[in-house]
Write an enzyme that holds these catalytic residues in place. Structure first.
Site, mmCIF file in Angstrom:
data_model
loop_
_atom_site.group_PDB
_atom_site.id
_atom_site.type_symbol
_atom_site.label_atom_id
_atom_site.label_comp_id
_atom_site.label_asym_id
_atom_site.label_seq_id
_atom_site.Cartn_x
_atom_site.Cartn_y
_atom_site.Cartn_z
ATOM 1 N N ASP A 99 2.428 0.782 -7.846
ATOM 2 C CA ASP A 99 2.022 2.154 -7.511
ATOM 3 C C ASP A 99 1.209 2.851 -8.594
ATOM 4 O O ASP A 99 0.909 4.044 -8.459
ATOM 5 C CB ASP A 99 3.265 3.000 -7.201
ATOM 6 N N ASP A 161 1.353 -0.670 1.470
ATOM 7 C CA ASP A 161 1.071 0.479 0.587
ATOM 8 C C ASP A 161 0.113 0.106 -0.555
ATOM 9 O O ASP A 161 -0.639 0.956 -1.049
ATOM 10 C CB ASP A 161 2.350 1.033 -0.036
HETATM 11 N N1 GLY Z 1 4.748 3.938 -1.061
HETATM 12 C C1 GLY Z 1 6.010 4.355 -0.593
HETATM 13 C C2 GLY Z 1 5.969 5.149 0.647
HETATM 14 O O1 GLY Z 1 4.969 5.224 1.333
HETATM 15 O O2 GLY Z 1 6.969 5.744 0.973
#
Ligand code: GLY
Length: 379
Positions: A99, A161
């Protein structure tokens, strides 16, 4: 955007004014916080022990969007404060996951664009190294998460994601004039096109691969943030819709545009009844869990598609984006008594339903920023 009708322009202007009216107050009130969620209507703070959280770039990102559109220094001060706090997260990079793109592309990228300052450049460059170090060369994918119950357990896991983190790698390739980062991002995107995107345009959230060969094993049986296996978590669909069009913008590879459009068509077909995404498109009719963060993120991707496609295709994507945003606005709280703006977002189908999150506010504002015609692209 110059293809908006006069009526649409008036609506977009009204949204930007409302965002500024509220956020210029909240920027000062929440300056010493990195919010994730509002409890009792006030922002919480994910600094300190929670500094590694994937959402910690959205607050500075929101502040940068508003600063670029208004030139109000209060936004810049808050963005800079938060950007510096994130250095603590980078001091223990082993606790970071994939992330880092969400975090530093938003916290430091706009700052570097505005001031060309070395410290923001360094922060993004370090974050790109962290992301690059997660690359699995046999599989051609970026590992999503860190250890699970055992060290090797999640070594071959990819999640949709990640698509939103890849722009950090495209940026790094340009900065270093080194194709490695771009190659890794493109290999991951190619893999996601087959592992995550189903032929009908729906998208799997979590996929397991053999970490030694890269071979596709299957969808994670817990379905993670979606309703169940073979279901369709709406924020995951939005990550793909926006992520693939960003891949096209950074590479020009036609399949990425086609894939983004395929996911977009599936997304539009699932929301066109009332333009409000449920948390999962393949879940029981009741209870109704909405996800307005999926709405804002999908709208951003649809606007980018509309900018790229030929003239007679544009309106379909733009109409869908505006319909989604207008439907979402019914859940907006424009008063300054509360810190959040957009309600009815869900953390997951099975968790934190119909709530508020900083990323729902962020994507709504980013979509309005795009419709206002502001630059740069934040990703
Ligand atoms: N990347 C985590 C979510 O979308 O909750």
């Amino acid at each position: 955007m110059n293809i908006l009708t006069n009526e649409e322009k008036i609506w977009v202007d009204s949204q930007w004014e409302k965002l500024d009216k509220k956020l210029s107050k909240i920027a000062v009130r929440s300056r010493e916080k990195i919010p994730f969620h509002s409890t009792d209507f006030m922002h919480d703070n994910r600094g300190g022990e929670l500094i590694h959280l994937w959402t910690n770039g959205f607050w500075p990102g929101l502040m940068w969007l508003m600063y670029i559109g208004t030139k109000n220094d209060e936004y810049k001060k808050t963005a800079e404060t938060t950007e510096k706090w994130l250095d603590e997260a980078m001091s223990t990079p082993e606790r970071l996951g994939h992330d880092v793109g969400f975090m530093w592309r938003l916290a430091s990228g706009p700052h570097y664009e505005i001031d060309k300052n070395q410290e923001s450049w360094n922060r993004m460059r370090r974050a790109a190294n962290v992301l690059m170090a997660r690359y699995n060369p046999a599989g051609g994918f970026i590992r999503a998460w860190n250890w699970g119950a055992t060290k090797g357990e999640k070594a071959g896991w990819t999640i949709i994601d990640t698509m939103m983190n890849l722009p950090l790698l495209y940026w790094a390739s340009l900065q270093d004039e080194d194709p490695r980062f771009k190659m890794a991002a493109m290999n991951h995107t190619d893999k996601a096109m087959t592992s995550h995107v189903r032929p009908d345009g729906s998208v799997r959230h979590v996929v397991k691969h053999d970490p030694f060969t890269g071979e596709f094993i299957g969808e994670d049986e817990t379905a993670c943030q979606g309703y169940g296996v073979d279901s369709s978590w709406s924020r995951g669909q939005a990550w793909a819709l926006y992520g693939f069009i960003l891949g096209y913008i950074h590479t020009g590879k036609q399949e990425y545009l086609d894939t983004s459009k395929r996911v977009a068509h599936y997304f539009i077909a699932n929301v066109c009844k009332d333009w409000l995404p449920r948390a999962d498109f393949r879940s029981p009719a009741e209870p109704v869990y909405y996800d307005t963060s999926a709405a804002g993120c999908a709208a951003c991707g649809l606007i980018e598609i509309a900018k790229i496609v030929p003239e007679f295709e544009k309106r379909m994507y733009l109409d869908a984006a505006i319909s989604i945003l207008k439907a979402t606005e019914q859940f907006a709280d424009w008063t300054t008594d509360t810190d959040y703006i957009i309600g009815m977002a869900s953390g997951a189908y099975n968790n934190e339903q119909n709530s508020n999150f900083i990323f729902a506010d962020y994507y709504y504002a980013e979509a309005i920023y795009k419709l206002k015609g502001f630059e740069p692209l934040f990703w």
